[in-house]
Write a protein that holds these residues in place. Structure first.
Motif, mmCIF file in Angstrom:
data_model
loop_
_atom_site.group_PDB
_atom_site.id
_atom_site.type_symbol
_atom_site.label_atom_id
_atom_site.label_comp_id
_atom_site.label_asym_id
_atom_site.label_seq_id
_atom_site.Cartn_x
_atom_site.Cartn_y
_atom_site.Cartn_z
ATOM 1 N N GLY A 37 0.780 -1.229 0.000
ATOM 2 C CA GLY A 37 0.000 0.000 0.000
ATOM 3 C C GLY A 37 0.812 1.279 0.000
ATOM 4 N N ARG A 38 2.029 1.233 -0.539
ATOM 5 C CA ARG A 38 2.891 2.416 -0.553
ATOM 6 C C ARG A 38 3.058 2.952 -1.975
ATOM 7 N NH1 ARG A 38 1.914 1.464 4.018
ATOM 8 N NH2 ARG A 38 3.318 1.527 5.837
ATOM 9 N N THR A 39 1.950 3.056 -2.689
ATOM 10 C CA THR A 39 2.051 3.536 -4.071
ATOM 11 C C THR A 39 2.563 4.973 -4.139
ATOM 12 O OG1 THR A 39 -0.297 4.145 -4.001
ATOM 13 C CG2 THR A 39 0.254 2.005 -4.960
ATOM 14 N N PHE A 40 2.385 5.738 -3.058
ATOM 15 C CA PHE A 40 2.859 7.117 -3.045
ATOM 16 C C PHE A 40 4.380 7.192 -3.177
ATOM 17 C CE2 PHE A 40 3.262 5.814 1.358
ATOM 18 C CZ PHE A 40 4.470 6.379 1.751
ATOM 19 N N ALA A 41 5.052 6.084 -2.880
ATOM 20 C CA ALA A 41 6.510 6.066 -2.859
ATOM 21 C C ALA A 41 7.117 5.539 -4.146
ATOM 22 C CB ALA A 41 6.999 5.234 -1.671
ATOM 23 N N LEU A 42 6.310 5.364 -5.191
ATOM 24 C CA LEU A 42 6.826 4.790 -6.437
ATOM 25 C C LEU A 42 7.608 5.787 -7.280
ATOM 26 C CD1 LEU A 42 6.485 1.859 -7.626
ATOM 27 C CD2 LEU A 42 5.071 2.364 -5.660
ATOM 28 N N GLY A 43 7.466 7.068 -7.000
ATOM 29 C CA GLY A 43 8.173 8.075 -7.789
ATOM 30 C C GLY A 43 9.676 7.831 -7.888
ATOM 31 N N PRO A 44 10.357 7.616 -6.740
ATOM 32 C CA PRO A 44 11.803 7.344 -6.802
ATOM 33 C C PRO A 44 12.134 6.071 -7.568
ATOM 34 C CG PRO A 44 11.164 8.014 -4.595
ATOM 35 C CD PRO A 44 9.893 7.808 -5.361
ATOM 36 N N VAL A 45 11.252 5.072 -7.512
ATOM 37 C CA VAL A 45 11.479 3.841 -8.261
ATOM 38 C C VAL A 45 11.457 4.138 -9.764
ATOM 39 C CG1 VAL A 45 10.567 1.544 -8.815
ATOM 40 C CG2 VAL A 45 10.541 2.362 -6.450
ATOM 41 N N PHE A 46 10.451 4.889 -10.195
ATOM 42 C CA PHE A 46 10.350 5.205 -11.614
ATOM 43 C C PHE A 46 11.519 6.090 -12.066
ATOM 44 C CE2 PHE A 46 5.540 4.644 -11.064
ATOM 45 C CZ PHE A 46 5.621 3.310 -11.426
ATOM 46 N N SER A 47 11.952 7.006 -11.199
ATOM 47 C CA SER A 47 13.092 7.853 -11.542
ATOM 48 C C SER A 47 14.361 7.020 -11.701
ATOM 49 C CB SER A 47 13.308 8.918 -10.460
ATOM 50 O OG SER A 47 12.210 9.811 -10.401
ATOM 51 N N ALA A 48 14.543 6.068 -10.781
ATOM 52 C CA ALA A 48 15.716 5.190 -10.866
ATOM 53 C C ALA A 48 15.653 4.330 -12.122
ATOM 54 C CB ALA A 48 15.796 4.314 -9.616
ATOM 55 N N PHE A 49 14.456 3.890 -12.485
ATOM 56 C CA PHE A 49 14.305 3.084 -13.699
ATOM 57 C C PHE A 49 14.677 3.905 -14.931
ATOM 58 C CE2 PHE A 49 12.069 1.038 -17.178
ATOM 59 C CZ PHE A 49 12.328 -0.298 -16.951
ATOM 60 N N ASP A 50 14.266 5.169 -14.947
ATOM 61 C CA ASP A 50 14.625 6.038 -16.073
ATOM 62 C C ASP A 50 16.142 6.162 -16.196
ATOM 63 O OD1 ASP A 50 12.042 6.530 -16.883
ATOM 64 O OD2 ASP A 50 11.820 8.354 -15.676
ATOM 65 N N GLN A 51 16.838 6.239 -15.055
ATOM 66 C CA GLN A 51 18.294 6.329 -15.084
ATOM 67 C C GLN A 51 18.910 5.046 -15.648
ATOM 68 O OE1 GLN A 51 19.543 7.301 -11.103
ATOM 69 N NE2 GLN A 51 18.348 9.197 -11.042
ATOM 70 N N LEU A 52 18.334 3.905 -15.263
ATOM 71 C CA LEU A 52 18.819 2.633 -15.806
ATOM 72 C C LEU A 52 18.564 2.550 -17.305
ATOM 73 C CD1 LEU A 52 17.619 0.133 -13.036
ATOM 74 C CD2 LEU A 52 19.928 1.048 -13.386
ATOM 75 N N ARG A 53 17.418 3.054 -17.721
ATOM 76 C CA ARG A 53 17.095 3.056 -19.160
ATOM 77 C C ARG A 53 18.105 3.916 -19.934
ATOM 78 N NH1 ARG A 53 11.831 5.073 -19.169
ATOM 79 N NH2 ARG A 53 10.807 3.040 -19.251
ATOM 80 N N ASN A 54 18.422 5.075 -19.373
ATOM 81 C CA ASN A 54 19.387 5.959 -20.031
ATOM 82 C C ASN A 54 20.776 5.337 -20.084
ATOM 83 O OD1 ASN A 54 17.409 7.913 -20.421
ATOM 84 N ND2 ASN A 54 17.877 8.976 -18.504
ATOM 85 N N SER A 56 21.249 2.208 -20.608
ATOM 86 C CA SER A 56 21.106 0.985 -21.424
ATOM 87 C C SER A 56 21.173 -0.285 -20.586
ATOM 88 C CB SER A 56 22.183 0.945 -22.527
ATOM 89 O OG SER A 56 22.072 2.073 -23.374
ATOM 90 N N LEU A 57 20.590 -0.214 -19.391
ATOM 91 C CA LEU A 57 20.562 -1.375 -18.494
ATOM 92 C C LEU A 57 19.162 -1.969 -18.374
ATOM 93 C CD1 LEU A 57 22.904 -0.091 -15.626
ATOM 94 C CD2 LEU A 57 23.451 -1.742 -17.436
ATOM 95 N N VAL A 58 18.292 -1.627 -19.303
ATOM 96 C CA VAL A 58 16.908 -2.096 -19.283
ATOM 97 C C VAL A 58 16.648 -2.972 -20.508
ATOM 98 C CG1 VAL A 58 14.491 -1.399 -19.446
ATOM 99 C CG2 VAL A 58 16.055 -0.129 -17.965
ATOM 100 N N ARG A 59 16.167 -4.182 -20.259
ATOM 101 C CA ARG A 59 15.834 -5.115 -21.343
ATOM 102 C C ARG A 59 14.376 -4.924 -21.771
ATOM 103 N NH1 ARG A 59 16.628 -10.379 -18.061
ATOM 104 N NH2 ARG A 59 15.400 -9.033 -16.689
ATOM 105 N N ASP A 60 14.012 -5.537 -22.887
ATOM 106 C CA ASP A 60 12.627 -5.430 -23.371
ATOM 107 C C ASP A 60 11.644 -5.966 -22.338
ATOM 108 O OD1 ASP A 60 13.483 -4.298 -25.722
ATOM 109 O OD2 ASP A 60 13.392 -6.165 -26.870
ATOM 110 N N ILE A 61 11.980 -7.075 -21.674
ATOM 111 C CA ILE A 61 11.071 -7.644 -20.681
ATOM 112 C C ILE A 61 10.902 -6.691 -19.504
ATOM 113 C CG2 ILE A 61 12.884 -8.917 -19.463
ATOM 114 C CD1 ILE A 61 9.238 -10.043 -20.048
#
Length: 202
Positions: A37-54, A56-61
């Motif tokens: 129930g901590r959906t309010f805290a997903l912002g940092p997760v998505f930001s970190a994912f964007d950094q991984l994407r930039n 090139s550490l993110v696969r299609d899956i």
């Protein structure tokens, strides 16, 4: 957990994960936050994912699992159209990459969106497709979907479909492990009996 706690845990995930696993581990952490129930805290997760994407550490899956996680956030916030769009994208990735877990869970979540929106026929189709896509050995996943289907059939007074689904659910190996599913099964049986006037069975 505060936002600062989440940010600290993200740092640990990023530091302790290999390059091949870091995006996946980050998304699993995000899913854990949704489940508690901590959906309010997903912002940092998505930001970190964007950094991984930039980087090139993110696969299609991982992109598909990201869509799943983002869709769950939208769903919990009541943004059904946005959630549906993301789950459809995750389903397409799962089917394309032949990943049965991503495909099946995306279809199941589409069923939940449709059910919440009151589109019971669509929800039934999505739930049935979810179990068609699901691996046979995923007994718990099958059981969860069967509980959803049985609930729909009770609501629509479709006793024949309910009885068939109840039979499948009762025979599921997951019933020996999951108390929540057993409780749901007993509750559905009681509700069905009450609606049919067999109060002694309830």
């Amino acid at each position: 957990q505060t936002l600062a706690d989440v940010e600290a845990q993200i740092v640990v995930v990023l530091e302790q994960s290999s390059k091949d696993e870091v995006a996946d581990n980050l998304l699993w952490f995000g899913l854990y936050l949704v489940e508690i129930g901590r959906t309010f805290a997903l912002g940092p997760v998505f930001s970190a994912f964007d950094q991984l994407r930039n980087a090139s550490l993110v696969r299609d899956i991982d992109e598909g699992r990201y869509l799943m996680l983002a869709g769950l956030v939208d769903f919990h916030q009541g943004q059904l159209d946005e959630a549906r769009s993301k789950f459809e994208g995750a389903l397409a990735v799962g089917v394309s990459l032949k990943d049965p877990d991503l495909a099946a869970n995306s279809a199941q979540n589409l069923g939940l969106v449709a059910w919440t929106a009151g589109s019971f026929d669509e929800a039934e189709r999505d739930f049935l497709r979810s179990n068609e896509l699901r691996q046979p050995e995923d007994h718990e996943g099958h059981a969860k979907v069967l509980v959803n289907l049985a609930s729909i059939y009770v609501d629509r007074d479709e006793s024949d479909k309910f009885a068939r689904t109840l039979g499948l659910l009762s025979a599921s190996p997951a019933m020996a492990k999951r108390g929540a599913d057993r409780s749901a099964l007993l509750g559905l049986q009681g509700l069905q009996a009450e609606r049919q006037g067999h109060l002694q069975d309830a």
